[in-house]
Scaffold this motif. Sequence first.
Motif, PDB file in Angstrom:
ATOM      1  N   PHE A 139      55.868  58.371  25.373  1.00 38.95           N
ATOM      2  CA  PHE A 139      56.593  59.459  26.049  1.00 38.95           C
ATOM      3  C   PHE A 139      56.286  60.786  25.326  1.00 38.95           C
ATOM      4  CE2 PHE A 139      60.424  57.348  28.253  1.00 38.95           C
ATOM      5  CZ  PHE A 139      60.033  56.047  28.015  1.00 38.95           C
TER       6      PHE A 139
ATOM      7  N   LEU B  93      72.231  48.147  30.499  1.00 40.16           N
ATOM      8  CA  LEU B  93      73.029  48.023  29.270  1.00 40.16           C
ATOM      9  C   LEU B  93      73.943  46.798  29.336  1.00 40.16           C
ATOM     10  CD1 LEU B  93      73.872  51.814  28.776  1.00 40.16           C
ATOM     11  CD2 LEU B  93      72.470  50.423  27.244  1.00 40.16           C
TER      12      LEU B  93
ATOM     13  N   SER C 189      59.813  55.102  31.470  1.00 40.59           N
ATOM     14  CA  SER C 189      59.342  53.963  30.688  1.00 40.59           C
ATOM     15  C   SER C 189      58.359  53.119  31.502  1.00 40.59           C
ATOM     16  CB  SER C 189      60.528  53.108  30.228  1.00 40.59           C
ATOM     17  OG  SER C 189      60.093  52.152  29.304  1.00 40.59           O
TER      18      SER C 189
ATOM     19  N   GLY D 170      65.467  57.582  22.875  1.00 38.50           N
ATOM     20  CA  GLY D 170      66.784  57.012  23.184  1.00 38.50           C
ATOM     21  C   GLY D 170      66.783  55.545  23.582  1.00 38.50           C
ATOM     22  N   GLY D 171      67.999  55.054  23.830  1.00 38.50           N
ATOM     23  CA  GLY D 171      68.161  53.704  24.360  1.00 38.50           C
ATOM     24  C   GLY D 171      67.715  52.616  23.414  1.00 38.50           C
TER      25      GLY D 171
ATOM     26  N   THR E  32      55.183  51.085  30.091  1.00 37.06           N
ATOM     27  CA  THR E  32      55.535  49.713  29.712  1.00 37.06           C
ATOM     28  C   THR E  32      55.631  48.842  30.967  1.00 37.06           C
ATOM     29  OG1 THR E  32      57.918  49.962  29.993  1.00 37.06           O
ATOM     30  CG2 THR E  32      57.011  50.670  27.877  1.00 37.06           C
TER      31      THR E  32
ATOM     32  N   LEU F  93      64.958  52.599  22.028  1.00 31.37           N
ATOM     33  CA  LEU F  93      63.518  52.393  22.217  1.00 31.37           C
ATOM     34  C   LEU F  93      62.748  52.744  20.933  1.00 31.37           C
ATOM     35  CD1 LEU F  93      61.543  51.420  24.342  1.00 31.37           C
ATOM     36  CD2 LEU F  93      61.224  53.774  25.081  1.00 31.37           C
TER      37      LEU F  93
ATOM     38  N   LEU G  64      67.053  45.951  15.761  1.00 36.16           N
ATOM     39  CA  LEU G  64      68.377  46.559  15.881  1.00 36.16           C
ATOM     40  C   LEU G  64      69.340  46.084  14.790  1.00 36.16           C
ATOM     41  CD1 LEU G  64      67.135  47.263  18.639  1.00 36.16           C
ATOM     42  CD2 LEU G  64      69.365  46.889  19.683  1.00 36.16           C
TER      43      LEU G  64
ATOM     44  N   SER H 293      74.279  48.966  23.628  1.00 34.78           N
ATOM     45  CA  SER H 293      73.496  47.824  24.102  1.00 34.78           C
ATOM     46  C   SER H 293      73.951  46.523  23.473  1.00 34.78           C
ATOM     47  CB  SER H 293      72.014  48.004  23.751  1.00 34.78           C
ATOM     48  OG  SER H 293      71.497  49.165  24.342  1.00 34.78           O
ATOM     49  N   VAL H 294      74.737  46.625  22.403  1.00 33.92           N
ATOM     50  CA  VAL H 294      75.101  45.428  21.658  1.00 33.92           C
ATOM     51  C   VAL H 294      76.506  44.969  22.014  1.00 33.92           C
ATOM     52  CG1 VAL H 294      75.601  44.564  19.325  1.00 33.92           C
ATOM     53  CG2 VAL H 294      73.512  45.871  19.748  1.00 33.92           C
TER      54      VAL H 294
ATOM     55  N   ARG I 240      71.836  43.824  28.629  1.00 37.67           N
ATOM     56  CA  ARG I 240      71.556  43.731  27.193  1.00 37.67           C
ATOM     57  C   ARG I 240      72.730  43.117  26.439  1.00 37.67           C
ATOM     58  NH1 ARG I 240      68.891  49.562  25.392  1.00 37.67           N
ATOM     59  NH2 ARG I 240      66.931  49.375  26.531  1.00 37.67           N
ATOM     60  N   ARG I 241      73.947  43.570  26.779  1.00 37.30           N
ATOM     61  CA  ARG I 241      75.115  43.046  26.065  1.00 37.30           C
ATOM     62  C   ARG I 241      75.297  41.560  26.336  1.00 37.30           C
ATOM     63  NH1 ARG I 241      77.293  48.403  27.448  1.00 37.30           N
ATOM     64  NH2 ARG I 241      78.096  47.573  29.407  1.00 37.30           N
TER      65      ARG I 241
ATOM     66  N   LEU J 225      69.473  39.134  20.384  1.00 33.93           N
ATOM     67  CA  LEU J 225      69.534  40.476  19.799  1.00 33.93           C
ATOM     68  C   LEU J 225      68.191  40.790  19.142  1.00 33.93           C
ATOM     69  CD1 LEU J 225      71.081  43.019  18.864  1.00 33.93           C
ATOM     70  CD2 LEU J 225      71.905  41.697  16.922  1.00 33.93           C
TER      71      LEU J 225
ATOM     72  N   TRP K 164      64.792  45.735  27.182  1.00 39.20           N
ATOM     73  CA  TRP K 164      64.918  46.541  25.966  1.00 39.20           C
ATOM     74  C   TRP K 164      63.938  47.716  25.964  1.00 39.20           C
ATOM     75  CZ3 TRP K 164      69.109  45.789  23.046  1.00 39.20           C
ATOM     76  CH2 TRP K 164      69.803  44.593  23.241  1.00 39.20           C
ATOM     77  N   LEU K 165      63.209  47.943  27.053  1.00 37.81           N
ATOM     78  CA  LEU K 165      62.239  49.040  27.110  1.00 37.81           C
ATOM     79  C   LEU K 165      62.797  50.294  27.783  1.00 37.81           C
ATOM     80  CD1 LEU K 165      59.055  46.951  28.009  1.00 37.81           C
ATOM     81  CD2 LEU K 165      59.684  47.922  25.790  1.00 37.81           C
ATOM     82  N   CYS K 166      64.059  50.238  28.190  1.00 37.95           N
ATOM     83  CA  CYS K 166      64.701  51.393  28.832  1.00 37.95           C
ATOM     84  C   CYS K 166      65.119  52.399  27.760  1.00 37.95           C
ATOM     85  CB  CYS K 166      65.921  50.901  29.618  1.00 37.95           C
ATOM     86  SG  CYS K 166      67.048  52.199  30.136  1.00 37.95           S
ATOM     87  N   SER K 167      64.831  53.686  27.997  1.00 39.45           N
ATOM     88  CA  SER K 167      65.243  54.723  27.036  1.00 39.45           C
ATOM     89  C   SER K 167      66.572  55.355  27.434  1.00 39.45           C
ATOM     90  CB  SER K 167      64.161  55.798  26.905  1.00 39.45           C
ATOM     91  OG  SER K 167      64.132  56.590  28.079  1.00 39.45           O
ATOM     92  N   THR K 168      67.237  54.773  28.426  1.00 34.89           N
ATOM     93  CA  THR K 168      68.539  55.228  28.943  1.00 34.89           C
ATOM     94  C   THR K 168      68.536  56.709  29.339  1.00 34.89           C
ATOM     95  OG1 THR K 168      69.540  55.767  26.774  1.00 34.89           O
ATOM     96  CG2 THR K 168      69.793  53.521  27.564  1.00 34.89           C
TER      97      THR K 168
END
Lengths: 347, 177
Positions: free
Chosen positions: A242, B99, B47, A228-229, B51, A231, B115, A80-81, B102-103, B111, B76-80
């Motif tokens: 969850f 994603l 999610s 994950g993600g 959310t 979160l 994180l 994500s970064v 986000r980047r 950011l 940023w609330l997605c758990s992928t």
Amino acid sequence: MVESHEKANTDADPSKSEVQSEAVPAVEPHSTYSLFLGCVIPNRYPMIESSSRALFERLNIGIKEMEGASCCPAPGVFRSVDKALWLSLGARNIAIAEQNQANIVSLCNGCYGTLHEVNHEIKHDSELKSRINTILDKTGKEFQGSIEVKQIVEVLYYDYGIDNLKKLITNPLGLRIAVHYGCHLLKPSDLKPFPEDPDDPHFFDELVEITGSVSVDYQNKLMCCGAGGSLRTGNKPSSLQFTLEKLRNMRSAGVDCIITCCPFCQLQFDLGQLEVANELEPGEEPFKIPVIYISQLLGLSMGMSLEEMSMIKPDMKGISPFTSFDPVLEKLARENRLAPTGDDHHE
Amino acid sequence: MWVIIMSQKSRLLEFNTDIVDVLSIEKDLEKIRACIQCGACSAACPSGNYTALRTRNVIRKALFGVQSVLEDPDIWLCSTCFNCYEHCPRTIPVTEIILSLRRMAVSQGHLPDPLKGVIHNLMNKGHAVPIDPKWSQLRAKLGLDPMPPTVEKYPEALVEIYDIFSAIKFNSRIPHR
């Protein structure tokens, strides 16, 4: 890499015969894998590492260490970064396994997700590959694209073979189990080399059921654990919503334990049972469902000891597992399911 | 009306084409043009049950080129979990697009603080979750080497990690402090 195991029950490897008791069927040497540990397994859930190493030894699956491997890096936070960071550190880890000349086995869905996708992406883009190798240049490592990245459930079910595993079961456990697949084992499904429907997978359930247990269906069984993600890192209250729903559904289905194949899902359910305590409805029982890793379950069903499976918790404060194994261990002892220990480690 | 707007070039997509390095091209972003706003992604999104995340809205904003989506905490609330991608009738990689957003958000300075600690762990130790004496002792009690055979045991490997951070100019590109 898949070899035939037609003769798996015949002659023992002479070097192993001393340490195997007569009751245990002998196993021929199997493929060798590079063991990718990641972060959460060695540094927070070492029981996953120790029980899996013992299981691999029992199965005669060879292990090569990935010396100097780093974080995979984690698919939630780092992907994500920055893509360059995610790809290049992932490529360095893969390059370590390439030097070992052995496919990777990951014990974690997150590490598997990262390494499998990084491997796929760089293998299929020559421009990207040369850019990544420029970045890796100073490290003395090179991404060649010569190996595959696999997950432990995949290795056990498809590479080793479910039928070969079945032959080794000596102690049917008779447990009612909530299987939690986790997301990145199955999805994105178009990149996975095995034929599992992400909405109706079967291999992990089958692996659990050969131990003489029942994989119990429960509502939202395939839902994410919530960790994950990034979160869990970034928004723990949402992430635990969850977990709470899944725990409630598992409890309604009446299970003895939760079986995972990922340390991050394991942490989310194990530590999560304490963390959701403030979210419970008035009068709602706190959760006390043991969370057990697939290697531990398989090992017990193959007659391996609680100690070999790291299921006797050392007397230390603030360590995993945070939710006690006791309810499951008591049931197994009551029903006389466990292998006799024959040593002086337990009374 | 949507069709007309959707056919115009999104400013987000333009933003994307300014970057030349193969590593930085968010090539999945182009695929949002195929979105028909059916909402299958939102229906499949766990999610979204807990959310404010509505994946369909995120894609719509990105499609319209609304830069504010990058400041939207919802991305940023997605758990992928990839359910959205699995269920998209247009095979749009929705998770990958979140994603990507986000980047892009991170490169614009958005950011999320929680994180940063994990990033600094990686930069200092090579692990998002490093070891400490307590966990090392637990390893020993379980019959394992107190130090795992990772960067933790081979500190010289950490130099390689630093070399990679330096080669991708992480500090100057990513505002992580």
